[in-house]
Design a protein around this motif. Structure first.
Motif, PDB file in Angstrom:
ATOM      1  N   SER A 140      -9.323   3.506   4.077  1.00 27.14           N
ATOM      2  CA  SER A 140      -8.471   3.469   4.248  1.00 27.14           C
ATOM      3  C   SER A 140      -7.735   5.056   4.190  1.00 27.14           C
ATOM      4  O   SER A 140      -7.179   5.772   4.923  1.00 27.14           O
ATOM      5  CB  SER A 140      -7.431   2.737   4.888  1.00 27.14           C
ATOM      6  N   LYS A 167       0.603   6.761   2.476  1.00 24.97           N
ATOM      7  CA  LYS A 167       0.220   5.470   2.544  1.00 24.97           C
ATOM      8  C   LYS A 167      -1.155   5.391   1.935  1.00 24.97           C
ATOM      9  O   LYS A 167      -1.746   5.778   2.310  1.00 24.97           O
ATOM     10  CB  LYS A 167       0.320   5.227   4.183  1.00 24.97           C
ATOM     11  N   TYR A 168      -1.224   4.195   1.522  1.00 20.54           N
ATOM     12  CA  TYR A 168      -2.663   3.237   0.839  1.00 20.54           C
ATOM     13  C   TYR A 168      -3.026   4.664  -0.547  1.00 20.54           C
ATOM     14  O   TYR A 168      -3.837   4.354  -1.169  1.00 20.54           O
ATOM     15  CB  TYR A 168      -3.796   4.026   2.025  1.00 20.54           C
ATOM     16  N   ILE A 223       1.042  -1.306   0.011  1.00 18.15           N
ATOM     17  CA  ILE A 223       0.213   0.111  -0.380  1.00 18.15           C
ATOM     18  C   ILE A 223       0.276   1.109  -0.005  1.00 18.15           C
ATOM     19  O   ILE A 223       0.316   2.382  -0.317  1.00 18.15           O
ATOM     20  CB  ILE A 223      -1.367   0.075   1.515  1.00 18.15           C
ATOM     21  N   ASN A 254      -8.350  -0.952   1.228  1.00 16.69           N
ATOM     22  CA  ASN A 254      -7.641   0.532   1.302  1.00 16.69           C
ATOM     23  C   ASN A 254      -8.171   1.609   1.268  1.00 16.69           C
ATOM     24  O   ASN A 254      -7.787   2.862   1.367  1.00 16.69           O
ATOM     25  CB  ASN A 254      -6.546  -0.693   0.078  1.00 16.69           C
TER      26      ASN A 254
END
Length: 440
Positions: free
Chosen positions: A380, A205-206, A186, A377
């Motif tokens: 998030s 992130k993600y 990710i 994902n």
């Protein structure tokens, strides 16, 4: 990756008169200072000075910058990089200045190049440079990659930012180049980098989405998964602009690829992205069965122009078309066991081309697992992350070429002379580059 496939695409676009529905511009050659917005200055400098005749003097540098094996040194390498990178940079600038809604550079899309090294036939990463231009005017940019190979260079370039979301649909496997792009990754950062830059890691992130696929995926499976994921990404991320890399090595019959996508299936992804009505920069990429590459990108040019092309060649504008395009669009296809038989039209009559059709190893359960992981994902991420207001950096000044400043006593080599010759049939029937309403 030889430019011959671009000549074939170019002539097919001209033969179908698609150029008359677009504005066509000759891009500037990207200056070293522009290339160094992403690439290291020493790497750019090395590309500028290396030649086939002198490469034996730079064995250490060739290894350091990975200019070996699949990234060979060839004549006019740096100029080649300047041209395709300049096309993507200029395309982004025209989008930024609202001079067009869609800009196309089929010569671009070289997504493997890294900051300090070449990789996978890619020397300069024009996509990263184009995205950096778009970020001057757009808070968020979405990058989509449908090449059969993972878009690792673009993903790596934007490790630590939420201003660029990268989405790559690709074949994944340890033995398949470049060996990266697992759905579980990710954040594309090495552990030691993440350990040093934890705060920046959190921002990125993600925002790197990977859709790893197996051999033999077909139109129905691919386009269904593509539509679901990209629609959700656009809804959640709300990009201001989209960059779409249309590598044609994901087509059936590609020499390096292993998917079963038809040209219509590949083009369906372009249709899906176009319907979002966002500023769109479209590039080429991989593609190693050059007749298929030319046919695919011509059809997708038509899609972007809302122009449906007939299967057969309606007419040929010049003998040059036949010289570069000795096979035309598929007139009919039938399947015989595991062999696809494509009937191709040319001046001489019918040609037969046999392609092996890969077994589709992408089960419904596997694709469902991938889809659920990606959607999980996406839940998030911060919904449409913001960005602080800041002054927009100016575009680099590009000096004009002045023929009067040339030294008449200085002998020019043949290559330089050839570059100053403008062919009468290159783009248009008139005398003006800008006589014609989409950029190419």
């Amino acid at each position: 990756m030889k430019p011959h496939r671009l000549c074939m695409t170019h002539h097919l676009v001209l033969a179908y008169d698609l150029h008359k529905k677009m504005e066509i511009y000759r891009p500037h050659k990207a200056y070293p200072v522009e290339l160094a917005q992403f690439h290291s200055a020493d790497y750019v400098e090395f590309l500028h000075r290396i030649t086939p005749d002198t490469q034996h003097l730079f064995s250490n540098e060739l290894a350091r910058y990975n200019l070996e094996e699949d990234c060979p040194v060839f004549e006019n390498l740096f100029e080649f990089c300047q041209i395709y990178a300049g096309g993507t940079i200029d395309a982004a600038r025209r989008l930024n200045n609202q001079l067009c809604d869609i800009a196309i550079n089929w010569a671009g899309g070289l997504h493997h190049a890294k900051k300090c090294e070449a990789s996978g036939f890619c020397y300069i990463n024009d996509l990263v440079l184009g995205i950096l231009e778009l970020l001057k005017y757009h808070a968020r940019v979405l990058y989509i990659d449908i090449d059969v190979h993972h878009g690792d260079g673009v993903e790596e370039a934007f490790y630590f930012t939420d201003r660029v979301m990268t989405v790559s649909f690709h074949k994944f496997g340890d033995k398949f180049f470049p060996g990266t792009g697992d759905v579980k990754v990710i954040l594309n950062s090495l552990l030691f980098i993440a350990a040093k830059c934890f705060s920046r890691e959190r921002e990125g992130k993600y925002y790197a989405i990977n859709v790893p696929l197996k051999d033999g995926i077909d139109d129905t499976s691919f386009t269904r998964l593509f539509k679901i994921i990209i629609s959700k990404v656009v809804e959640m991320y709300q990009p201001g602009a989209i960059v779409l890399q249309c590598g044609a090595d994901s087509l059936a019959g590609d020499r390096l690829g292993c998917f079963n996508l038809s040209i219509d299936g590949h083009a369906e992804c372009v249709k899906i992205v176009k319907k979002f009505n966002l500023p769109l920069l479209v590039t080429g990429g991989g593609g190693y069965t050059k007749e298929n590459v030319a046919r695919c990108w011509t059809v997708e040019t038509g899609v972007l122009l809302d122009t449906e092309l007939p299967n057969g060649m309606l007419r040929l504008s010049s003998l040059d078309v036949f010289h570069y395009v000795n096979v035309m669009l598929i007139a009919a296809s039938v399947y015989l066991l595991d062999i696809e038989i494509s009937w191709l039209i040319d001046f001489k009559g019918l040609w037969l081309v046999l392609h092996c059709v890969w077994e589709n190893l992408n089960s419904k359960s596997y694709l469902s697992t991938i889809k659920m992981q990606v959607l999980e994902n996406l839940r998030s991420i911060q919904h449409a992350p913001g960005v602080q207001m800041q002054e927009v950096p100016p575009d680099f000044y590009i000096p004009d070429f002045d023929e009067d400043e040339q030294n008449p006593d200085e002998r020019m080599d043949q290559h330089t002379q050839d570059k100053q010759i403008q062919r009468d049939d290159e783009y248009y029937d008139g005398d003006n580059d800008n006589d014609h309403n989409m950029d190419m």
